[in-house]
Design a protein around this motif. Structure first.
Motif, PDB file in Angstrom:
ATOM      1  N   ILE A  25     -22.559 -48.644   8.989  1.00  0.00           N
ATOM      2  CA  ILE A  25     -22.326 -48.114   7.651  1.00  0.00           C
ATOM      3  C   ILE A  25     -23.277 -47.129   7.361  1.00  0.00           C
ATOM      4  N   PHE A  26     -24.577 -47.976   7.591  1.00  0.00           N
ATOM      5  CA  PHE A  26     -25.972 -46.852   7.303  1.00  0.00           C
ATOM      6  C   PHE A  26     -26.162 -45.748   7.558  1.00  0.00           C
ATOM      7  N   ALA A  27     -26.344 -45.905   9.074  1.00  0.00           N
ATOM      8  CA  ALA A  27     -26.010 -45.050   9.676  1.00  0.00           C
ATOM      9  C   ALA A  27     -25.155 -43.869   9.651  1.00  0.00           C
ATOM     10  N   LEU A  28     -23.838 -44.063   8.738  1.00  0.00           N
ATOM     11  CA  LEU A  28     -22.857 -43.492   8.616  1.00  0.00           C
ATOM     12  C   LEU A  28     -23.581 -42.528   7.575  1.00  0.00           C
ATOM     13  N   TYR A  29     -24.111 -43.547   6.468  1.00  0.00           N
ATOM     14  CA  TYR A  29     -24.478 -42.912   5.007  1.00  0.00           C
ATOM     15  C   TYR A  29     -25.941 -41.873   4.960  1.00  0.00           C
ATOM     16  N   PHE A  30     -26.853 -42.067   5.890  1.00  0.00           N
ATOM     17  CA  PHE A  30     -27.995 -42.024   5.865  1.00  0.00           C
ATOM     18  C   PHE A  30     -27.848 -40.684   6.983  1.00  0.00           C
ATOM     19  N   GLY A  31     -27.226 -40.713   8.042  1.00  0.00           N
ATOM     20  CA  GLY A  31     -26.647 -39.274   8.777  1.00  0.00           C
ATOM     21  C   GLY A  31     -25.972 -38.771   8.038  1.00  0.00           C
ATOM     22  N   SER A  32     -24.914 -38.582   6.859  1.00  0.00           N
ATOM     23  CA  SER A  32     -24.640 -37.774   6.221  1.00  0.00           C
ATOM     24  C   SER A  32     -25.266 -37.068   5.404  1.00  0.00           C
ATOM     25  N   LEU A  33     -26.464 -38.086   4.972  1.00  0.00           N
ATOM     26  CA  LEU A  33     -27.160 -37.366   3.452  1.00  0.00           C
ATOM     27  C   LEU A  33     -27.839 -36.254   4.530  1.00  0.00           C
ATOM     28  N   LEU A  34     -28.852 -37.573   5.502  1.00  0.00           N
ATOM     29  CA  LEU A  34     -30.114 -35.812   6.074  1.00  0.00           C
ATOM     30  C   LEU A  34     -29.213 -35.194   6.207  1.00  0.00           C
ATOM     31  N   ASN A  35     -27.896 -34.843   6.854  1.00  0.00           N
ATOM     32  CA  ASN A  35     -27.090 -33.944   7.381  1.00  0.00           C
ATOM     33  C   ASN A  35     -27.287 -32.899   5.900  1.00  0.00           C
ATOM     34  N   VAL A  36     -26.589 -33.154   4.709  1.00  0.00           N
ATOM     35  CA  VAL A  36     -26.944 -31.973   4.136  1.00  0.00           C
ATOM     36  C   VAL A  36     -27.463 -31.918   3.249  1.00  0.00           C
ATOM     37  N   ARG A  43     -31.094 -31.476   5.067  1.00  0.00           N
ATOM     38  CA  ARG A  43     -31.117 -30.585   6.023  1.00  0.00           C
ATOM     39  C   ARG A  43     -30.625 -29.295   6.713  1.00  0.00           C
ATOM     40  N   ARG A  44     -29.600 -29.442   6.269  1.00  0.00           N
ATOM     41  CA  ARG A  44     -28.653 -28.077   6.615  1.00  0.00           C
ATOM     42  C   ARG A  44     -28.353 -27.269   5.872  1.00  0.00           C
ATOM     43  N   ARG A  45     -27.920 -25.732   5.676  1.00  0.00           N
ATOM     44  CA  ARG A  45     -28.333 -24.300   5.060  1.00  0.00           C
ATOM     45  C   ARG A  45     -27.602 -24.103   6.129  1.00  0.00           C
ATOM     46  N   GLY A 103     -25.421 -21.215   5.314  1.00  0.00           N
ATOM     47  CA  GLY A 103     -26.512 -19.648   4.987  1.00  0.00           C
ATOM     48  C   GLY A 103     -27.652 -18.880   5.024  1.00  0.00           C
ATOM     49  N   GLU A 104     -28.900 -19.294   5.002  1.00  0.00           N
ATOM     50  CA  GLU A 104     -30.314 -19.485   5.570  1.00  0.00           C
ATOM     51  C   GLU A 104     -30.446 -19.382   6.939  1.00  0.00           C
ATOM     52  N   GLU A 105     -29.914 -20.629   7.505  1.00  0.00           N
ATOM     53  CA  GLU A 105     -30.003 -20.739   8.768  1.00  0.00           C
ATOM     54  C   GLU A 105     -28.975 -18.782   9.446  1.00  0.00           C
ATOM     55  N   GLU A 106     -28.367 -19.028   9.085  1.00  0.00           N
ATOM     56  CA  GLU A 106     -28.050 -17.193   9.800  1.00  0.00           C
ATOM     57  C   GLU A 106     -28.831 -16.304   8.690  1.00  0.00           C
ATOM     58  N   ARG A 107     -29.241 -16.075   8.113  1.00  0.00           N
ATOM     59  CA  ARG A 107     -30.603 -15.779   7.869  1.00  0.00           C
ATOM     60  C   ARG A 107     -31.340 -15.200   8.324  1.00  0.00           C
ATOM     61  N   LEU A 124     -33.467 -27.503  -4.118  1.00  0.00           N
ATOM     62  CA  LEU A 124     -33.852 -28.267  -2.901  1.00  0.00           C
ATOM     63  C   LEU A 124     -34.777 -29.882  -3.991  1.00  0.00           C
ATOM     64  N   ILE A 125     -35.488 -28.991  -4.869  1.00  0.00           N
ATOM     65  CA  ILE A 125     -35.808 -30.376  -5.436  1.00  0.00           C
ATOM     66  C   ILE A 125     -34.951 -31.146  -5.808  1.00  0.00           C
ATOM     67  N   LEU A 126     -34.520 -30.562  -6.471  1.00  0.00           N
ATOM     68  CA  LEU A 126     -34.174 -31.478  -7.217  1.00  0.00           C
ATOM     69  C   LEU A 126     -32.671 -32.451  -6.215  1.00  0.00           C
ATOM     70  N   ARG A 127     -32.119 -31.859  -5.696  1.00  0.00           N
ATOM     71  CA  ARG A 127     -31.700 -33.087  -4.195  1.00  0.00           C
ATOM     72  C   ARG A 127     -32.749 -34.177  -3.794  1.00  0.00           C
ATOM     73  N   VAL A 128     -34.108 -33.871  -3.608  1.00  0.00           N
ATOM     74  CA  VAL A 128     -34.619 -34.724  -3.303  1.00  0.00           C
ATOM     75  C   VAL A 128     -34.830 -35.494  -4.440  1.00  0.00           C
ATOM     76  N   LEU A 129     -34.840 -35.162  -5.665  1.00  0.00           N
ATOM     77  CA  LEU A 129     -35.320 -35.535  -6.492  1.00  0.00           C
ATOM     78  C   LEU A 129     -34.146 -37.046  -7.115  1.00  0.00           C
ATOM     79  N   LEU A 130     -32.577 -36.820  -6.573  1.00  0.00           N
ATOM     80  CA  LEU A 130     -31.483 -37.578  -6.844  1.00  0.00           C
ATOM     81  C   LEU A 130     -31.905 -38.441  -5.149  1.00  0.00           C
ATOM     82  N   VAL A 131     -32.034 -37.913  -4.555  1.00  0.00           N
ATOM     83  CA  VAL A 131     -31.719 -39.269  -3.246  1.00  0.00           C
ATOM     84  C   VAL A 131     -33.098 -40.542  -3.653  1.00  0.00           C
TER      85      VAL A 131
END
Length: 666
Positions: free
Chosen positions: A575-586, A588-590, A592-596, A647-654
């Motif tokens: 459970i912890f691996a799925l939760y924190f893995g998905s959260l970190l993936n959301v 850190r992963r962008r 549109g930014e990666e394509e640019r 990004l700042i809003l997401r960090v505060l939410l986490v």
């Protein structure tokens, strides 16, 4: 200034002669004997009992000096731990008292409970007995490659006072019912013999033959001999015995006789052991083989040959040996010994020293017609069983059933006051919480008052994780009694998860109870005129109480689900691996930014290549070089685009979710 060479040679000869004289004198003081007793059993099996005895004087320097015959490791144990007497046995299988008998020296001395049994008597102050016991268990564990060191805990041994080996003193007794017995235990046991298994009677010990037997028990008994004048200890006597019950190859299985009774299988040493005796051990003072026909067999043979010649008389030679009509021996015995009683047994003696090394000894017995007999039994059959069901409560019951011996006592004693004494020793682990006030006695299926039958009683209640429970009883039962049942209730305790063995679901063992009959002695009285006293014959004629062991009980206790911690850890980590893995993936992963960034990288590669080509062509033409745009401006723009309000809003939410999780989890 050294001696001249001519003077040193006589001195060295004198020293060698003195050393040889000392060694020969000390070697003469040590004695070793080897003997083998063979006995046909009523249920078509054969008993083989090996008996080795080693004696050594006890001197002040015996701890340091080298022994010639006696094992030095045993001598060091005696000297270091101040042992007065000790017995260690390794047993696989259980002695069948109903078929193989229980009123003879072999069953009383050598029929041991399954697993490991150890008792020792120490000649030390009382406050040092437990420390000596712990050190002894560790030494024996390393010497015989076993788990005897598990007996060092106070929860594994007890201190009987008068129901078992009562006259010995500071006694400690412990058993390991589940200890496996294999060749790793037999090999160090054989190393204590002067000739090991390379010569003599011990060469018959074929490993496959021994370990496929129905019952085998190797025993080591140590006693201190005392001087006849002042009673002080003068020597050490070490007895090593191996008792094996074998099944001969039934070559006459298809031969049936009157009443559909099959003839007993014929056998020989080479057929049951796969080997012959090639000679005696040269270090042995005595090397004999005996064939024993017990009282039941002799009585049946005498009944079947009333009109023929009887057995040979005492101390007869081979020329006076008369052939009986029951069986035929392949080798004529040197002597035939008969008991002094009316219903007596017969012992055939074969000295191995009579046979040369080139002439191998192979004793065989061929039956001529079927014979049915029974071995002598103890006054009562003793058995034990569990009563009740479930993992909470239960009861232990010890059953005593009369045999033909008690019936003969009733017939011979007209008075009704005839009583028999029965001693009971019962040791239970601490997690089996016995209630001794619930002890009940049923005689001939009727409840009885305990004070009418119990002469003495000693109870040592168990203490959790400290000591086992022990009960010693001395019963006085009437000779006319048919059966008796002793029952006592218990509760099943709980163990810590670290105290469970690896096979906890198999159950927990309660050691065998010891039932002894002090009024009856299992000695055989043979008339022996020989000058060299046989240790085995002396042991057979020794008067000792009849002793028997009950079954080992298997008690199931409440065991936890050992897979539960694994399941909890697994699902929590998942459970912890799925939760924190998905959260970190959301986070850190962008996409549109990666394509640019990839496009800018490719564009920068193309711009760099064009710039290099432009500079090269300008240099060839002699024109000035063009300036490249600054990288810092692009990096600052990219960094400014990387740090965005989203990004700042997401960090505060986490961070808020983590703080809330920590608060509610506490």
């Amino acid at each position: 200034m050294g001696l001249p060479p001519k003077a040193t040679f006589p001195l060295s000869l004198l020293l060698l002669f003195f050393l040889f004289l000392v060694l020969s004198t000390s070697a003469q003081q040590e004695e070793f004997s080897e003997e083998l007793l063979l006995k046909p059993l009523p249920d078509r099996k054969v008993l083989a009992h090996f008996h080795f005895q080693n004696e050594a004087p006890l001197a002040a320097d015996s701890f340091a000096r080298h022994h010639h015959l006696f094992p030095k490791s045993i001598s060091q144990l005696v000297q270091k731990f101040h042992i007065k007497a000790m017995e260690l046995s390794f047993t696989q299988g259980r002695w069948n008292y109903e078929r193989w008998g229980g009123f003879d020296p072999i069953s009383s001395h050598n029929a041991k409970p399954p697993g490991v049994e150890l008792w020792a008597v120490f000649d030390v102050p009382l406050h040092l007995v437990d420390a000596s016991w712990r050190n002894l268990t560790h030494s024996l564990s390393g010497l015989f490659c076993t788990s005897i060191n598990f007996l060092e805990s106070s929860t594994a041994y007890s201190s009987p006072e008068w129901a078992f080996q009562s006259a010995l003193g500071s006694l400690r007794y412990g058993t390991l019912p589940r200890e496996a017995v294999c060749t790793e235990n037999l090999t160090p046991w054989l190393k204590l013999l002067p000739c090991r298994d390379k010569a003599g009677l011990s060469s018959l010990m074929d490993r496959p033959s021994i370990y496929r037997s129905f019952y085998h028990s190797q025993r080591l008994h140590l006693t201190m001999s005392s001087a006849a004048s002042d009673g002080s200890r003068s020597g050490i006597i070490l007895e090593q015995t191996l008792t094996v019950v074998l099944q001969p190859n039934d070559q006459n299985a298809g031969m049936s006789n009157v009443g559909e009774i099959k003839i007993q299988p014929s056998w020989s040493l080479s057929s049951i052991f796969g080997r012959k005796i090639s000679g005696r051990c040269v270090l042995a003072k005595l090397s004999n083989v005996y064939l024993h026909a017990d009282r039941g067999l002799v009585a049946q043979l005498e009944t079947s040959q009333k009109n023929t010649a009887h057995f040979a008389t005492n101390d007869t030679g081979p020329e006076d040996f008369r052939r009986n009509s029951g069986f035929e021996l392949s080798v004529a015995p040197k002597r035939v010994l008969k008991e002094l009683d009316k219903s007596s047994s017969v012992l055939y003696e074969y000295p191995i020293k009579e046979y040369k090394d080139i002439e191998q000894f192979d004793l065989g017995l061929m039956w001529e017609h079927p014979i049915v007999w029974s071995s002598p039994h103890a006054p009562f059959y003793a058995s034990r069983f569990l009563v009740g069901s479930g993992n909470e409560r239960g009861a232990i019951a010890i059953s005593l059933k009369s045999t033909e011996m008690t019936q003969q006592l009733v017939a011979n004693n007209i008075e009704d006051s005839c009583k028999l004494q029965v001693n009971v020793l019962q040791v239970v682990p601490w997690y089996v919480k016995v209630y001794y006030h619930t002890l009940q006695l049923l005689v001939d299926e009727r409840p009885q008052v305990l004070t009418d039958f119990i002469e003495r009683m000693r109870v040592s209640p168990s203490e959790d994780k400290v000591s086992p429970g022990m009960m010693e009883l001395v019963l006085q039962v009437p000779c006319a009694m048919k059966s008796a049942v002793l029952s006592i209730e218990f509760d099943k305790g709980f163990l810590h998860i670290d105290e469970y063995p690896p096979d906890a679901n198999q159950g927990f063992d309660i050691p065998s109870a010891i039932i002894s009959f002090p009024d009856f002695h299992a000695g055989l009285q043979f008339y022996d005129k020989s000058q060299s006293k046989s240790p085995l014959l002396s042991k057979l004629q020794e008067k000792s109480p009849v002793l028997s062991y009950t079954e080992v009980l298997l008690v199931p206790l409440t065991t936890p689900d050992f897979s539960m911690p694994y399941n909890v850890i697994t699902i929590t980590c998942t459970i912890f691996a799925l939760y924190f893995g998905s959260l970190l993936n959301v986070l850190r992963r962008r996409v549109g930014e990666e394509e640019r960034l990839l496009k800018n990288k490719d564009a920068k590669k193309g711009v760099f290549l064009r710039q290099v080509l432009t500079n090269l062509s300008a240099k060839l033409r002699g024109k000035p070089l063009e300036s490249t745009p600054s990288v810092s401006s692009s990096s600052s723009s990219s960094s400014s685009s990387f740090v965005s309000p989203k990004l700042i809003l997401r960090v505060l939410l986490v961070a808020g979710i983590a703080i809330a999780w920590q608060y509610y989890s506490q």
